[in-house]
Design an enzyme around this catalytic site. Structure first.
Site, mmCIF file in Angstrom:
data_model
loop_
_atom_site.group_PDB
_atom_site.id
_atom_site.type_symbol
_atom_site.label_atom_id
_atom_site.label_comp_id
_atom_site.label_asym_id
_atom_site.label_seq_id
_atom_site.Cartn_x
_atom_site.Cartn_y
_atom_site.Cartn_z
ATOM 1 N N LYS A 191 1.352 51.934 19.909
ATOM 2 C CA LYS A 191 0.229 51.191 20.510
ATOM 3 C C LYS A 191 -0.010 51.834 21.880
ATOM 4 C CE LYS A 191 -2.579 47.595 20.431
ATOM 5 N NZ LYS A 191 -3.619 47.335 19.431
ATOM 6 N N ASP A 249 10.842 47.584 12.852
ATOM 7 C CA ASP A 249 11.418 46.389 12.237
ATOM 8 C C ASP A 249 10.354 45.677 11.395
ATOM 9 O OD1 ASP A 249 13.129 44.369 11.621
ATOM 10 O OD2 ASP A 249 13.123 43.425 13.589
#
Ligand code: NAD
Length: 363
Positions: A191, A249
């Site tokens: 990001k 994750d």
């Protein structure tokens, strides 16, 4: 050749699925001296810690372990055994192949992804400051002095460190892994448009390292929110993904969901010279001792272990056997049946027996 490998049965459903995996590895004909080590509930009773030093010493000595899932005791002051193993042994790469085997219920027809997640940094570094503490107040004042930003005084704070070193290690690992496994494309997920100095550094490091591999493999990158949507809409366009810890994750669970869930997704935690192979799922306490859960994730983790030690023929034999048993759909556990209450579902050890018969037949 004889291999020395540490075997950690774990707790909950751990002993059932890890024993199934051990039997399948043995059926491939690869000779292994298993060194049994304790972790989890039994170790807790005996050593007053769920991860005795003797277990870490054995892994340090033999460098490879096959590990069953282990319960994290709640509210007893112990951090997760799994996190501790990864930290103590610097297993910085978490590798999760998410492949759709024929016969598994899924909304998709072809998914074959490998998620490579950084394991040591990012918001999971454990550097946190609770709301209203003196340390948090000092930190808020310090940041205000440093750059004029005013964090609300009733905030809790978690720090997100992403280093050049940590990023280089995981990105270089991902390129090497992708090439060794003859994959076609690698995608970095980030990001960086918002978190310019942490994700931005990850992306910058990726682009630098990618130059060294540009003749060997195609590379690209995606912003994590867009990646999530694309994986749901067209997972067949992607191949190997490399991600910082938090996105890794989340995206690895998303990818596990694309290919049928926890019962079929294997994993490995790998460092420079040590590797621990384990299923993605946990100890599923409600099924402990019931000979009920799917052993495939753990068996496929042992397949990754065979590849890691260079026993590709045995690994192929094992993977094909799992795939054939799943595709046939007869000797499979409840989660692989169309209806979860199907009385024809078999138990953990019976599914392992069917896989072993197939291994022996194909050998
Ligand atoms: P879990 O993965 O143990 O189980 C959640 C549910 O998923 C189960 O109730 C079951 O319905 C399903 N499931 C899991 N494995 C399956 C299998 N092989 N076949 C069929 N269905 C399966 O997750 P949880 O309940 O959140 O965690 C239980 C314990 O395990 C916790 O203490 C957690 O900390 C620990 N844990 C350990 C590991 C590890 O050792 N690597 C990983 C995750 C969680």
């Amino acid at each position: 050749m004889n291999y020395d490998i540490v075997f950690i049965p774990g707790d909950g459903v751990g002993p059932e699925v890890s024993e199934a995996a051990k039997r399948c590895v043995e059926a491939t004909g690869v000779t292994i001296n298993w060194h049994i080590a304790e972790a989890g509930a039994d170790a807790m009773e005996k050593y007053k810690t769920p991860l005795p030093d003797s277990t870490l010493d054995l892994i340090n000595k033999y460098k490879i372990a096959l590990k069953g899932p282990v319960t994290t005791p709640v509210g007893e002051g112990f951090r997760s055994v799994n996190v501790k193993i990864r930290k103590e042994l610097n297993l910085y790469a978490c590798v999760r192949p998410c492949k759709l085997y024929k016969g598994v219920k899924s909304h998709y027809s072809a998914v074959d992804l490998i998620v490579i997640r950084e394991n040591t940094e990012d918001l999971y570094a454990g550097i946190e400051f609770p709301v209203h503490s003196t340390e948090t107040k000092s930190l808020i004042d310090y940041i205000h002095k440093l750059n004029g930003e005013q964090i609300r005084s009733d905030s809790g704070i978690s720090i997100k460190p992403i280093s050049e070193y940590g990023s280089s290690k995981i990105i270089d690992f991902a390129f090497k892994y992708a090439i060794k496994n003859k994959r076609k494309k690698i995608t970095a997920v980030h990001k960086a448009n918002i978190m310019k100095f942490s994700d931005g550094l990850f992306l910058e490091t990726y682009r630098k390292i990618a130059k060294d591999y540009k003749d060997k493999i195609e590379f690209t990158d995606r912003i994590v929110d867009n990646m999530s949507m694309q994986l749901v809409q067209k997972p067949e366009l992607y191949d190997v993904l490399v991600l910082p810890n938090l996105y890794g994750d989340i995206i690895s669970d998303l990818c596990a969901g694309l290919v049928g869930g926890l019962g079929v997704t294997p994993g490995a935690n790998i460092g420079d010279d040590i590797a621990v192979f384990e299923a993605t799922h946990g100890s599923a306490p409600k099924y402990a001792g019931k000979n009920k859960v799917n052993p495939s994730a753990m068996i496929l983790s042992s397949m990754l272990m065979l590849r890691y030690i260079g026993e590709d023929k045995a690994a192929n034999n094992l993977e094909n056997a799992v795939s054939e048993v799943i595709q046939e759909g007869k000797n499979v556990t409840y989660d692989l049946k169309l209806n979860r209450d199907d009385p024809s579902a078999v138990g953990t050890s019976q599914m392992a027996d069917a896989i072993i018969r197939q291994i022996t037949e194909d050998r």
